[in-house]
Structures are given as C-alpha cells and as structure tokens.
Design a protein around this motif. Structure first.
Motif, PDB file in Angstrom:
ATOM      1  N   SER A 267      -5.872   3.005  -4.731  1.00  0.00           N
ATOM      2  CA  SER A 267      -7.161   2.366  -5.032  1.00  0.00           C
ATOM      3  C   SER A 267      -7.930   2.060  -3.749  1.00  0.00           C
ATOM      4  CB  SER A 267      -6.964   1.105  -5.870  1.00  0.00           C
ATOM      5  OG  SER A 267      -6.370   0.065  -5.117  1.00  0.00           O
TER       6      SER A 267
ATOM      7  N   THR B 116       1.224   3.707  -3.062  1.00  0.00           N
ATOM      8  CA  THR B 116       1.373   3.008  -4.327  1.00  0.00           C
ATOM      9  C   THR B 116       0.042   3.107  -5.068  1.00  0.00           C
ATOM     10  OG1 THR B 116       0.599   0.924  -3.396  1.00  0.00           O
ATOM     11  CG2 THR B 116       2.989   1.353  -3.281  1.00  0.00           C
ATOM     12  N   GLU B 117       0.001   2.618  -6.275  1.00  0.00           N
ATOM     13  CA  GLU B 117      -1.268   2.588  -7.016  1.00  0.00           C
ATOM     14  C   GLU B 117      -2.292   1.733  -6.262  1.00  0.00           C
ATOM     15  OE1 GLU B 117      -2.752   1.054 -11.353  1.00  0.00           O
ATOM     16  OE2 GLU B 117      -0.782   2.014 -11.254  1.00  0.00           O
ATOM     17  N   PHE B 118      -1.824   0.637  -5.679  1.00  0.00           N
ATOM     18  CA  PHE B 118      -2.684  -0.243  -4.882  1.00  0.00           C
ATOM     19  C   PHE B 118      -3.238   0.515  -3.667  1.00  0.00           C
ATOM     20  CE2 PHE B 118      -2.772  -4.125  -1.925  1.00  0.00           C
ATOM     21  CZ  PHE B 118      -3.954  -4.621  -2.444  1.00  0.00           C
TER      22      PHE B 118
ATOM     23  N   LEU C 172       0.818  -1.214   0.000  1.00  0.00           N
ATOM     24  CA  LEU C 172       0.000   0.000   0.000  1.00  0.00           C
ATOM     25  C   LEU C 172       0.848   1.260   0.000  1.00  0.00           C
ATOM     26  CD1 LEU C 172      -2.546  -1.045   2.769  1.00  0.00           C
ATOM     27  CD2 LEU C 172      -2.953  -1.028   0.306  1.00  0.00           C
TER      28      LEU C 172
END
Length: 111
Positions: free
Chosen positions: A86, A81-83, A63
């Motif tokens: 999201s 992060t991109e995760f 994360l």
C-alpha cells in the motif's frame, strides 16, 4: 521502537519511508520476493550494512516480510507485506512526478 505522535499524515508517512534507501527497496520488491543478494544488486549504491539496517527497520514497521527457508545452503527472501504494498502504491505518483521533472532537478546546482 519508541512510540511517536505525529502532527499529520505526511509526518507519519515520511517517518516510515524517510531516508535515501527505503523507497528504492520498496520499489525493488514491488514485483516479487528477492533474496538478499538480488535485492542488493537491485538497489545500486547501497552497502551491505545499510541494506541490513534498512530491512530491519522496514520489518519493524511491518513493510517487509523476511522468510527464512531451513535448507542447506540457508535461503532468506524478502517480500512486501500488504502494508508495504500500500505504501508502494502511494509512492507511484511521487515517482511519476520525479520522472516528469528529472531534467529540472538534475540541473539544480549542488554544493
């Protein structure tokens, strides 16, 4: 980290973001990367030890990204992060619900 099997998507999501601090850390990082001290000031009430522990767990989940700058004095920044972004997006409706019902929730007696 031990591999786990989940019963449903909510079970998996709560495992990743569970606890008092992770969602608040995610929210603090939603606009920009922050140094440790800036992050600690952004998440009021969290101890240094707890912030370190939570950041390590969030890094392990993918994360949060920890960027170490090799300079004097040393500099470390944390970012989503991109995760992680999201997950933060998924938490926005929960925050909206909390804002809408904050007075009701605050009025509930607690021991």
């Amino acid at each position: 980290m031990k591999k786990r099997t989940y019963n449903c998507g909510l079970d998996a999501a709560v495992d990743v973001v569970g606890g008092k601090w992770k969602a608040l850390i995610l929210w603090a990082l939603h606009r920009e990367a922050l140094r440790f001290g800036e992050l600690r000031r952004s998440v009021s009430g969290i101890s240094e030890k707890m912030l370190i522990q939570q950041l390590r767990e969030m890094e392990a989940y993918g994360l949060v990204h920890r960027e170490v700058y090799h300079q004097v004095p040393p500099k470390v920044e944390y970012s989503l992060t991109e995760f992680g972004q999201s997950l933060n997006t998924a938490l926005i409706p929960l925050g909206d619900w909390g804002e809408k019902h904050m007075e009701t929730i605050e009025a509930i007696p607690r021991d």
